[in-house]
Scaffold this motif. Structure first.
Motif, PDB file in Angstrom:
ATOM      1  N   UNK A 127       0.792  -1.230   0.000  1.00 28.36           N
ATOM      2  CA  UNK A 127       0.000   0.000   0.000  1.00 28.36           C
ATOM      3  C   UNK A 127       0.825   1.282   0.000  1.00 28.36           C
ATOM      4  N   UNK A 128       2.149   1.214  -0.087  1.00 28.13           N
ATOM      5  CA  UNK A 128       2.860   2.475  -0.168  1.00 28.13           C
ATOM      6  C   UNK A 128       4.366   2.426  -0.085  1.00 28.13           C
ATOM      7  N   UNK A 129       4.922   1.561   0.745  1.00 31.77           N
ATOM      8  CA  UNK A 129       6.379   1.563   0.932  1.00 31.77           C
ATOM      9  C   UNK A 129       7.120   1.245  -0.360  1.00 31.77           C
ATOM     10  N   UNK A 130       6.587   0.340  -1.175  1.00 27.72           N
ATOM     11  CA  UNK A 130       7.251   0.017  -2.438  1.00 27.72           C
ATOM     12  C   UNK A 130       7.229   1.211  -3.385  1.00 27.72           C
ATOM     13  N   UNK A 131       6.105   1.906  -3.439  1.00 26.73           N
ATOM     14  CA  UNK A 131       6.018   3.101  -4.271  1.00 26.73           C
ATOM     15  C   UNK A 131       7.008   4.153  -3.783  1.00 26.73           C
ATOM     16  N   UNK A 132       7.037   4.378  -2.467  1.00 28.81           N
ATOM     17  CA  UNK A 132       7.983   5.342  -1.896  1.00 28.81           C
ATOM     18  C   UNK A 132       9.412   5.017  -2.335  1.00 28.81           C
ATOM     19  N   UNK A 133       9.776   3.759  -2.234  1.00 26.38           N
ATOM     20  CA  UNK A 133      11.131   3.338  -2.586  1.00 26.38           C
ATOM     21  C   UNK A 133      11.421   3.585  -4.072  1.00 26.38           C
ATOM     22  N   UNK A 134      10.452   3.288  -4.921  1.00 27.50           N
ATOM     23  CA  UNK A 134      10.656   3.448  -6.362  1.00 27.50           C
ATOM     24  C   UNK A 134      10.774   4.911  -6.781  1.00 27.50           C
ATOM     25  N   UNK A 135      10.046   5.785  -6.119  1.00 30.21           N
ATOM     26  CA  UNK A 135      10.081   7.196  -6.513  1.00 30.21           C
ATOM     27  C   UNK A 135      11.019   8.020  -5.646  1.00 30.21           C
ATOM     28  N   UNK A 136      11.637   7.391  -4.669  1.00 31.37           N
ATOM     29  CA  UNK A 136      12.653   8.066  -3.887  1.00 31.37           C
ATOM     30  C   UNK A 136      12.186   8.873  -2.699  1.00 31.37           C
ATOM     31  N   UNK A 137      11.057   8.532  -2.126  1.00 33.32           N
ATOM     32  CA  UNK A 137      10.648   9.245  -0.929  1.00 33.32           C
ATOM     33  C   UNK A 137       9.218   8.973  -0.534  1.00 33.32           C
ATOM     34  N   UNK A 138       8.823   9.478   0.625  1.00 31.90           N
ATOM     35  CA  UNK A 138       7.451   9.260   1.103  1.00 31.90           C
ATOM     36  C   UNK A 138       6.435  10.071   0.325  1.00 31.90           C
ATOM     37  N   UNK A 139       5.198   9.665   0.435  1.00 33.33           N
ATOM     38  CA  UNK A 139       4.078  10.356  -0.206  1.00 33.33           C
ATOM     39  C   UNK A 139       3.736  11.640   0.544  1.00 33.33           C
ATOM     40  N   UNK A 140       2.947  12.518  -0.075  1.00 36.46           N
ATOM     41  CA  UNK A 140       2.480  13.712   0.637  1.00 36.46           C
ATOM     42  C   UNK A 140       1.622  13.331   1.840  1.00 36.46           C
ATOM     43  N   UNK A 141       1.460  14.238   2.788  1.00 37.24           N
ATOM     44  CA  UNK A 141       0.659  13.987   3.989  1.00 37.24           C
ATOM     45  C   UNK A 141      -0.754  13.536   3.621  1.00 37.24           C
ATOM     46  N   UNK A 142      -1.278  12.650   4.464  1.00 32.20           N
ATOM     47  CA  UNK A 142      -2.646  12.190   4.270  1.00 32.20           C
ATOM     48  C   UNK A 142      -2.768  10.951   3.411  1.00 32.20           C
ATOM     49  N   UNK A 143      -1.676  10.340   3.003  1.00 34.75           N
ATOM     50  CA  UNK A 143      -1.743   9.160   2.140  1.00 34.75           C
ATOM     51  C   UNK A 143      -0.983   7.992   2.755  1.00 34.75           C
ATOM     52  N   UNK A 144      -1.065   7.839   4.059  1.00 35.51           N
ATOM     53  CA  UNK A 144      -0.356   6.780   4.759  1.00 35.51           C
ATOM     54  C   UNK A 144      -0.988   5.423   4.478  1.00 35.51           C
ATOM     55  N   UNK A 145      -0.177   4.428   4.255  1.00 37.49           N
ATOM     56  CA  UNK A 145      -0.652   3.067   4.003  1.00 37.49           C
ATOM     57  C   UNK A 145      -1.217   2.465   5.278  1.00 37.49           C
ATOM     58  N   UNK A 146      -2.294   1.655   5.180  1.00 42.82           N
ATOM     59  CA  UNK A 146      -2.831   0.985   6.363  1.00 42.82           C
ATOM     60  C   UNK A 146      -1.747   0.154   7.048  1.00 42.82           C
ATOM     61  N   UNK A 147      -1.685   0.265   8.364  1.00 43.40           N
ATOM     62  CA  UNK A 147      -0.727  -0.521   9.125  1.00 43.40           C
ATOM     63  C   UNK A 147       0.661   0.074   9.199  1.00 43.40           C
ATOM     64  N   UNK A 148       0.883   1.244   8.613  1.00 44.07           N
ATOM     65  CA  UNK A 148       2.209   1.845   8.652  1.00 44.07           C
ATOM     66  C   UNK A 148       2.161   3.134   9.457  1.00 44.07           C
ATOM     67  N   UNK A 149       3.317   3.553   9.902  1.00 38.88           N
ATOM     68  CA  UNK A 149       3.435   4.809  10.636  1.00 38.88           C
ATOM     69  C   UNK A 149       3.226   5.977   9.674  1.00 38.88           C
ATOM     70  N   UNK A 150       2.514   7.025  10.124  1.00 41.25           N
ATOM     71  CA  UNK A 150       2.344   8.194   9.259  1.00 41.25           C
ATOM     72  C   UNK A 150       3.683   8.829   8.906  1.00 41.25           C
ATOM     73  N   UNK A 151       3.895   9.078   7.640  1.00 46.58           N
ATOM     74  CA  UNK A 151       5.071   9.812   7.156  1.00 46.58           C
ATOM     75  C   UNK A 151       4.594  10.768   6.100  1.00 46.58           C
ATOM     76  N   UNK A 152       5.025  11.993   6.221  1.00 47.73           N
ATOM     77  CA  UNK A 152       4.599  13.016   5.274  1.00 47.73           C
ATOM     78  C   UNK A 152       5.789  13.801   4.789  1.00 47.73           C
ATOM     79  N   UNK A 153       5.677  14.293   3.570  1.00 55.08           N
ATOM     80  CA  UNK A 153       6.656  15.195   3.004  1.00 55.08           C
ATOM     81  C   UNK A 153       6.314  16.610   3.451  1.00 55.08           C
TER      82      UNK A 153
END
Length: 119
Positions: free
Chosen positions: A86-112
């Motif tokens: 739901x997000x960590x793989x995308x983050x890794x491929x594009x080189x960083x976390x997603x904008x705020x408000x798009x945290x993957x279920x089960x993961x810690x909130x991380x925002x740019x």
């Protein structure tokens, strides 16, 4: 880095695609389109290619995203597998976390942040 779209319409096509993804380090598979509604397909993809090779997708606006979200959640994957899907793989491929408000279920909130950092 390359993303192969759609798991495939049938068992043989899916198995061929996931084998191809497993065989090539830079190749990934998204979950959009046909095939993902088959129970066990995500488990098989993770077992064959690894959790780091899958990206969540829905084919929205053609398909209802709820079908894909609930289909993935029904698979009963481990929390780290859901976080990857739901997000960590995308983050890794594009080189960083997603904008705020798009945290993957089960993961810690991380925002740019506006400054380029993360929270």
């Amino acid at each position: 880095k390359l993303v192969l779209a759609h798991p495939g319409g049938g068992k043989d096509e899916f198995n061929a695609r996931i084998a191809r993804v497993a065989a090539h380090a830079g190749l990934h598979l998204d979950t959009s389109g046909s095939g993902i509604d088959r129970l066990g397909i995500l488990r098989r993809a993770i077992d064959v290619a690894g959790k780091e090779k899958l990206l969540f997708g829905t084919d929205f606006p053609i398909n209802d995203p709820a079908v894909y979200v609930h289909g993935a959640l029904f698979e009963g994957l481990a929390p780290d597998e859901y976080a990857a899907l739901f997000g960590a793989n995308f983050d890794r491929l594009v080189g960083g976390p997603r904008p705020c408000g798009t945290t993957a279920p089960g993961s810690e909130p991380r925002c740019r942040t506006a400054e380029g950092g993360t929270t």
